[in-house]
Structures are given as C-alpha cells and as structure tokens.
Design a protein around this motif. Structure first.
Motif, short mmCIF file in Angstrom:
data_model
loop_
_atom_site.label_atom_id
_atom_site.label_comp_id
_atom_site.label_asym_id
_atom_site.label_seq_id
_atom_site.Cartn_x
_atom_site.Cartn_y
_atom_site.Cartn_z
N ARG A 281 -6.15 -5.62 -5.51
CA ARG A 281 -6.83 -6.44 -6.54
C ARG A 281 -7.65 -7.52 -5.87
NH1 ARG A 281 -1.96 -7.33 -10.50
NH2 ARG A 281 -2.19 -5.56 -11.88
N ARG A 282 -7.03 -8.15 -4.87
CA ARG A 282 -7.69 -9.23 -4.15
C ARG A 282 -8.96 -8.74 -3.46
NH1 ARG A 282 -3.06 -11.46 -1.13
NH2 ARG A 282 -2.20 -11.86 -3.18
N LEU A 283 -8.93 -7.46 -3.04
CA LEU A 283 -10.09 -6.90 -2.34
C LEU A 283 -11.17 -6.42 -3.31
CD1 LEU A 283 -8.25 -4.85 0.44
CD2 LEU A 283 -9.63 -6.91 0.77
N GLY A 284 -10.87 -6.51 -4.60
CA GLY A 284 -11.86 -6.13 -5.59
C GLY A 284 -12.04 -4.64 -5.78
N ILE A 285 -11.00 -3.87 -5.44
CA ILE A 285 -11.05 -2.41 -5.64
C ILE A 285 -11.02 -2.11 -7.14
CG2 ILE A 285 -9.80 -0.25 -5.12
CD1 ILE A 285 -10.79 -1.55 -2.55
N ALA A 286 -11.68 -1.04 -7.55
CA ALA A 286 -11.75 -0.68 -8.98
C ALA A 286 -10.35 -0.44 -9.55
CB ALA A 286 -12.60 0.58 -9.15
N PRO A 287 -10.12 -0.91 -10.79
CA PRO A 287 -8.78 -0.83 -11.40
C PRO A 287 -8.19 0.58 -11.45
CG PRO A 287 -10.21 -2.22 -12.72
CD PRO A 287 -11.07 -1.63 -11.64
N ASP A 288 -9.02 1.59 -11.73
CA ASP A 288 -8.45 2.95 -11.82
C ASP A 288 -8.00 3.43 -10.44
OD1 ASP A 288 -11.15 2.97 -11.14
OD2 ASP A 288 -11.42 5.05 -11.76
N ILE A 289 -8.72 3.05 -9.41
CA ILE A 289 -8.31 3.42 -8.04
C ILE A 289 -7.01 2.68 -7.68
CG2 ILE A 289 -8.92 3.25 -5.58
CD1 ILE A 289 -10.78 5.20 -6.76
N ILE A 290 -6.94 1.41 -8.04
CA ILE A 290 -5.74 0.62 -7.76
C ILE A 290 -4.53 1.28 -8.40
CG2 ILE A 290 -4.55 -1.58 -8.15
CD1 ILE A 290 -7.21 -2.99 -7.92
N ARG A 291 -4.70 1.73 -9.64
CA ARG A 291 -3.56 2.34 -10.32
C ARG A 291 -3.15 3.65 -9.64
NH1 ARG A 291 -3.46 3.88 -16.66
NH2 ARG A 291 -4.32 1.80 -16.87
N GLN A 292 -4.15 4.46 -9.27
CA GLN A 292 -3.84 5.73 -8.59
C GLN A 292 -3.06 5.48 -7.29
OE1 GLN A 292 -8.20 7.06 -9.36
NE2 GLN A 292 -7.19 8.77 -8.37
N VAL A 293 -3.56 4.53 -6.50
CA VAL A 293 -2.91 4.23 -5.22
C VAL A 293 -1.50 3.68 -5.46
CG1 VAL A 293 -2.97 2.71 -3.19
CG2 VAL A 293 -5.07 3.86 -3.96
N SER A 294 -1.38 2.77 -6.43
CA SER A 294 -0.09 2.14 -6.69
C SER A 294 0.96 3.16 -7.12
CB SER A 294 -0.20 1.08 -7.79
OG SER A 294 -1.25 0.22 -7.54
N ILE A 295 0.56 4.07 -8.01
CA ILE A 295 1.51 5.06 -8.51
C ILE A 295 1.96 5.99 -7.38
CG2 ILE A 295 1.85 7.02 -10.06
CD1 ILE A 295 -0.14 5.63 -11.99
N ALA A 296 0.98 6.48 -6.61
CA ALA A 296 1.31 7.41 -5.51
C ALA A 296 2.21 6.73 -4.49
CB ALA A 296 0.03 7.91 -4.85
N MET A 297 1.90 5.50 -4.18
CA MET A 297 2.68 4.73 -3.22
C MET A 297 4.09 4.46 -3.77
SD MET A 297 2.24 2.26 -0.54
CE MET A 297 3.48 1.09 0.01
N TYR A 298 4.17 4.12 -5.03
CA TYR A 298 5.46 3.82 -5.67
C TYR A 298 6.35 5.06 -5.68
CZ TYR A 298 8.58 2.21 -9.46
OH TYR A 298 9.66 1.85 -10.21
N GLU A 299 5.79 6.20 -6.06
CA GLU A 299 6.56 7.45 -6.05
C GLU A 299 7.05 7.74 -4.63
OE1 GLU A 299 7.63 9.26 -8.41
OE2 GLU A 299 6.19 9.61 -10.02
N GLY A 300 6.17 7.50 -3.66
CA GLY A 300 6.54 7.75 -2.27
C GLY A 300 7.66 6.82 -1.82
N GLU A 301 7.54 5.58 -2.23
CA GLU A 301 8.56 4.59 -1.88
C GLU A 301 9.92 4.95 -2.48
OE1 GLU A 301 6.95 0.64 -2.82
OE2 GLU A 301 8.75 -0.20 -1.92
N ILE A 302 9.89 5.33 -3.75
CA ILE A 302 11.13 5.73 -4.43
C ILE A 302 11.73 6.94 -3.69
CG2 ILE A 302 12.07 6.77 -6.54
CD1 ILE A 302 11.50 3.94 -7.17
N ASN A 303 10.88 7.90 -3.34
CA ASN A 303 11.35 9.08 -2.60
C ASN A 303 12.03 8.68 -1.30
OD1 ASN A 303 10.67 11.11 -4.33
ND2 ASN A 303 8.76 11.66 -3.30
N MET A 304 11.41 7.76 -0.57
CA MET A 304 11.97 7.34 0.72
C MET A 304 13.34 6.69 0.54
SD MET A 304 9.04 6.11 3.35
CE MET A 304 8.05 5.02 2.40
N VAL A 305 13.49 5.93 -0.55
CA VAL A 305 14.77 5.26 -0.80
C VAL A 305 15.82 6.28 -1.25
CG1 VAL A 305 15.95 3.55 -2.24
CG2 VAL A 305 13.69 3.04 -1.32
N ILE A 306 15.42 7.20 -2.13
CA ILE A 306 16.38 8.17 -2.66
C ILE A 306 16.83 9.16 -1.58
CG2 ILE A 306 16.64 10.16 -4.21
CD1 ILE A 306 14.79 8.78 -6.19
#
Lengths: 142, 119
Positions: A31-56
């Motif tokens: 957000r701070r870097l001014g990336i487009a909101p739809d891209i931010i959401r795509q990256v956040s979701i993919a990263m979050y799923e990956g993070e959850i996978n790593m923990v599980i």
C-alpha cells in the motif's frame, strides 16, 4: 522505481494464532508503495495461503517478497515434509491437513489452487523429507 | 445497507467500530471455512461466521472486508477485537444462526457474490 525492493519474513511455525502476520505486513508495505489495490489483494491472499500452509504443514519457514518495476515475486521456502504428489496437491479439495486444522477454518484443500488462481505464474519445487519452495509471480502494468 | 441496519436486523451487539455504523456495505458472505472465503469471495464487505479465531480477522483483512458478524452467540477474544480495531473493521455479535442471519440480510437487500437483486 528502477531497483527491486525485497521484504524478508520469518514465518513462525509454532503459533497458529500469529499466522498471517507477514501477509498483513506485506499488504501494508505494498500500500505504501502505491501498488494497485487489486494486485495488493492478489499478492496478500496468495501470501497468506502460503503462510498458513507453512504453519500447518511445515513448522514455519521463510518468505521473501520482491517488488520490481514490472512484477512482484513471492518466494516461500520451508524445511517441512515436502509434497509427495504435487499434481494431487494442486487439486481443489485435496488436503492432508488433520481435522484439528479444519476446525480452525482451514484445510479444505483450497490453499495451493487458490494461490495459483491469484498469481500469473507459480512453480512448486518440493522434495519429500527436505522441504518445499514455492515461487509465485504477478505482473504489474497489465 | 448501513452497518447500523445490519445490527438492527440481526438484533446484534456492536463490539467495535461504532464509528462505522453509518457506513454503507453492498454485499456479504457467510462461511465457517476461511479457505472458502479466500477462494470464492470477491468484493464482499461483510463476513458472517461462527468460527472464532484470529485468522477470521486476518482473512477479512486480506479480502478488504470492513465488517464481521459472529453468529450463534460466539464471542471474539480481546486479541481479535484489538486486531479488528487495528484494521479498521466493525465487529458485531448476534445470537442468530448463520443461515438465519444471512437470510435476514439477503431478503432486506444485502446480496451475495455475483448476484444482482432486482427491484
């Protein structure tokens, strides 16, 4: 920006409650870097799923998010059990997560397919008993 | 639909985000599986769920949701409330079950994903 920016995170595998903290931080940074909101959401979701996978599945790991002029790369690396059959793991609904994880709202077998859905490119490099590295890319200025 | 209307329709209590009661939201989804929320939800502003853990708040944050309704009298923990407040979300609790809560909102005009409700 002409040079790439790298954000590095250690994902704690001990604590399910704190899983997703890196993704929240990534979201703020993008957000701070001014990336487009739809891209931010795509990256956040993919990263979050990956993070959850790593923990599980893997007892935690490391995440790097590299922001370049034309793309964002996400590299998730763990030293977990590895994925025996990647093709099977990519099928929606297939999961090896225990019931205890399902009662937490995850483990529906949607994580990896979901990551692929939101990213332009995704490769999985995994060796049983050694670990898994997932590389994902989303292109900017499309 | 205003968040205050959601509160009234569901006979809900507002836990945090009192300043957002006048904000308008246009769609909602209901699920106890965060995996499904992450997979199928698009542009919904409200999440109704009976699941209570910090990942509910983080999932909503990832999806840019602004309001979470906990159904079946589930109470969020202090940690979850703080997290929701940090992310600027309104949190409500209702005694209704998920199906009933979703139904009440739907018939009053708060639609789901990809559904256009005609006058």
């Amino acid at each position: 920006m002409s040079e790439s920016l790298t954000f590095h995170y250690d994902v704690d595998g001990e604590d399910f409650t704190s899983a997703g903290q890196a993704s929240v931080q990534v979201k703020k940074n993008l957000r701070r870097l001014g990336i487009a909101p739809d891209i931010i959401r795509q990256v956040s979701i993919a990263m979050y799923e990956g993070e959850i996978n790593m923990v599980i599945h893997a007892g935690g790991g490391e995440a790097d998010v590299i922001v370049s002029e034309d793309k964002i790369d996400i590299i998730l690396a763990d030293h977990g059990p590895g994925i025996a059959d990647i093709e099977l793991a990519m099928q929606e609904g297939y999961s090896t997560a225990p019931d205890s994880v399902r009662s937490l709202g995850f483990g529906a077998g949607m994580g990896l397919p979901n990551m692929k859905r939101y990213m332009d490119e995704m490769t999985i490099d995994s060796t049983v008993g050694v670990g898994t590295t997932i590389k994902m890319t989303v292109y900017l200025n499309r | 639909m205003k968040i205050s209307t959601i509160r009234d329709l569901l006979d809900a209590k507002i836990v945090c985000g009192e300043d957002m009661l006048d904000d308008d939201v246009f769609s909602a989804c209901g699920s106890d599986m965060m995996s499904d929320v992450l997979a199928y939800v698009k542009d919904q502003a409200v999440l109704l769920t009976g699941l209570v853990n910090s990942q509910v708040i983080r999932t909503a944050e990832m999806m840019d949701m602004v309001c979470i309704v906990f159904v079946r009298s589930k109470q969020p923990t202090r940690e979850m409330i703080d997290l929701a407040r940090d992310h600027g979300m309104a949190v409500l609790t209702t005694d209704m079950r998920l199906y009933e809560a979703c139904g009440k909102l739907y018939v009053n005009g708060l639609v789901g994903n990809g559904t256009v409700k005609h006058e």
